[in-house]
Write an enzyme that holds these catalytic residues in place. Structure first.
Site, PDB file in Angstrom:
ATOM      1  N   ASP A  55       0.840  -1.189   0.000  1.00 49.13           N
ATOM      2  CA  ASP A  55       0.000   0.000   0.000  1.00 49.13           C
ATOM      3  C   ASP A  55       0.879   1.243   0.000  1.00 49.13           C
ATOM      4  O   ASP A  55       1.690   1.443   0.901  1.00 49.13           O
ATOM      5  CB  ASP A  55      -0.895   0.008   1.238  1.00 49.13           C
ATOM      6  CG  ASP A  55      -1.769   1.242   1.297  1.00 49.13           C
ATOM      7  OD1 ASP A  55      -2.814   1.258   0.624  1.00 49.13           O
ATOM      8  OD2 ASP A  55      -1.389   2.200   2.003  1.00 49.13           O
ATOM      9  N   TYR A  60       3.054   9.781  -0.330  1.00 47.41           N
ATOM     10  CA  TYR A  60       4.120   9.162   0.447  1.00 47.41           C
ATOM     11  C   TYR A  60       5.500   9.419  -0.154  1.00 47.41           C
ATOM     12  O   TYR A  60       6.513   9.312   0.550  1.00 47.41           O
ATOM     13  CB  TYR A  60       3.927   7.641   0.561  1.00 47.41           C
ATOM     14  CG  TYR A  60       2.653   7.212   1.246  1.00 47.41           C
ATOM     15  CD1 TYR A  60       1.828   8.115   1.910  1.00 47.41           C
ATOM     16  CD2 TYR A  60       2.272   5.870   1.231  1.00 47.41           C
ATOM     17  CE1 TYR A  60       0.660   7.699   2.524  1.00 47.41           C
ATOM     18  CE2 TYR A  60       1.107   5.447   1.849  1.00 47.41           C
ATOM     19  CZ  TYR A  60       0.303   6.363   2.483  1.00 47.41           C
ATOM     20  OH  TYR A  60      -0.858   5.949   3.090  1.00 47.41           O
ATOM     21  N   LYS A  85      -2.752   5.802  -4.116  1.00 52.29           N
ATOM     22  CA  LYS A  85      -3.828   6.763  -3.907  1.00 52.29           C
ATOM     23  C   LYS A  85      -3.479   8.117  -4.531  1.00 52.29           C
ATOM     24  O   LYS A  85      -2.308   8.488  -4.602  1.00 52.29           O
ATOM     25  CB  LYS A  85      -4.069   6.978  -2.402  1.00 52.29           C
ATOM     26  CG  LYS A  85      -4.105   5.707  -1.580  1.00 52.29           C
ATOM     27  CD  LYS A  85      -4.201   6.017  -0.100  1.00 52.29           C
ATOM     28  CE  LYS A  85      -3.875   4.818   0.755  1.00 52.29           C
ATOM     29  NZ  LYS A  85      -2.449   4.462   0.749  1.00 52.29           N
ATOM     30  N   HIS A 118      -7.611   9.498  -1.838  1.00 57.77           N
ATOM     31  CA  HIS A 118      -6.986   9.480  -0.519  1.00 57.77           C
ATOM     32  C   HIS A 118      -7.857  10.109   0.574  1.00 57.77           C
ATOM     33  O   HIS A 118      -7.946   9.585   1.686  1.00 57.77           O
ATOM     34  CB  HIS A 118      -5.635  10.213  -0.582  1.00 57.77           C
ATOM     35  CG  HIS A 118      -4.641   9.724   0.410  1.00 57.77           C
ATOM     36  ND1 HIS A 118      -3.295   9.652   0.156  1.00 57.77           N
ATOM     37  CD2 HIS A 118      -4.784   9.270   1.672  1.00 57.77           C
ATOM     38  CE1 HIS A 118      -2.655   9.175   1.214  1.00 57.77           C
ATOM     39  NE2 HIS A 118      -3.542   8.951   2.147  1.00 57.77           N
TER      40      HIS A 118
END
Length: 294
Positions: A55, A60, A85, A118
């Site tokens: 994930d 990120y 996402k 998200h």
């Protein structure tokens, strides 16, 4: 839209999850938020430990490392599942299309297994979130229908956010990824998702220090001969939730998969379900973040 997925070692078939479009997910996912330090080593170790579902998210900043580790593993791409996402600033039909292509390039793959919105709001108080969410969702539906995404879903959506999509969508969300752990089970969101055949994935599935040090969690860890983290992971699994676990520690990577050898008894599950509020991150999609100590 079926594809082949490897079973994560250490987890039995009983905890595999089937999405509302027929695709099967393994019991647990490896989360990459704040676990990768500008290299693919952590993901490589997680692959060695047996994880096959990863994930990530554009926010990120580590998609390229996830893609690199998977490519260099020597294991066929179709034995992995990659979820990513689109961020708050990437919402809207055209922006989503661009965000998807960017993620695809960074991951160095020609398809994504699960693509999520998200957050439902770009910022607290955003007035036109219903239209923005729906426009964004329509772009996900198009990509899904083209076959470059195997499943589509959302993250941090509460029932009213989900209803906005369900009232007009062609493709139902397959997944809703929310904060979920003992002490913060989000029962309203969980029940709404179950009623609408939407799989709940748990980010922060082991909570924070306050959860792991909670007297009930510690009592049950001793009773079952497991770690506090394993109690939290098993709690999610027995609630029908897919936990996302993350660690940079090799031993804990294996430990977090080793939860098939015990079952939490019904009375203990009831006690976990009714714990006082504990370990909330401070994140809420409709409100400003609350700063809370771990």
């Amino acid at each position: 839209r079926h594809t082949r997925f490897a079973l994560v070692s250490g987890l039995g078939d009983v905890y595999k999850r089937q999405l509302n479009n027929g695709i099967t997910l393994p019991a647990a996912a490896f989360g990459t938020y704040k676990t990768i330090d500008q290299n693919a080593e952590t993901i490589t170790e997680a692959i060695k430990a047996g994880y096959r579902y990863f994930d990530t998210a554009s926010f990120y900043g580590n998609e390229e490392y996830v893609g690199k580790a998977i490519k260099e593993s020597g294991i066929p791409r179709n034995e992995f599942q990659i979820a990513t996402k689109l961020w708050k600033t990437e919402m809207g039909y055209d922006k989503t299309m661009y965000a998807f292509e960017s993620s695809l390039k960074r991951l160095d793959t020609d398809y994504i297994d699960l693509y999520l919105i998200h957050w439902p709001l770009p910022e607290p108080g955003y007035k036109d979130w219903k239209l923005l969410d729906f426009d964004t969702w329509q772009s996900l539906e198009k990509l899904y229908n083209e076959g470059v995404i195997k499943a589509i879903g959302v993250s941090n959506f509460l029932p009213h956010h989900l209803k906005n999509l369900l009232d007009g969508c062609e493709v139902k969300p397959a997944v809703n990824q929310i904060e979920f752990h003992p002490g913060y089970s989000q029962e309203a969101a969980l029940n709404y998702c179950k009623e609408n055949e939407i799989l709940v994935q748990a980010w922060s599935s082991i909570g924070r220090t306050r959860v792991l040090n909670d007297e009930l969690i510690c009592e049950l860890a001793e009773k079952y001969g497991k770690s506090p983290a394993q109690i939290c992971i098993k709690y999610a699994l027995q609630r029908g939730v897919m936990p996302i676990v993350k660690t940079c520690n090799k031993e804990r990577m294996a430990e977090n998969l080793d939860i098939h050898s015990f079952e939490i008894e019904e009375e203990d599950m009831m006690r976990l379900m009714t714990m006082p509020p504990t370990g909330w991150s401070g994140e809420h999609p409709d409100r400003k973040r609350v700063q809370i100590q771990a």
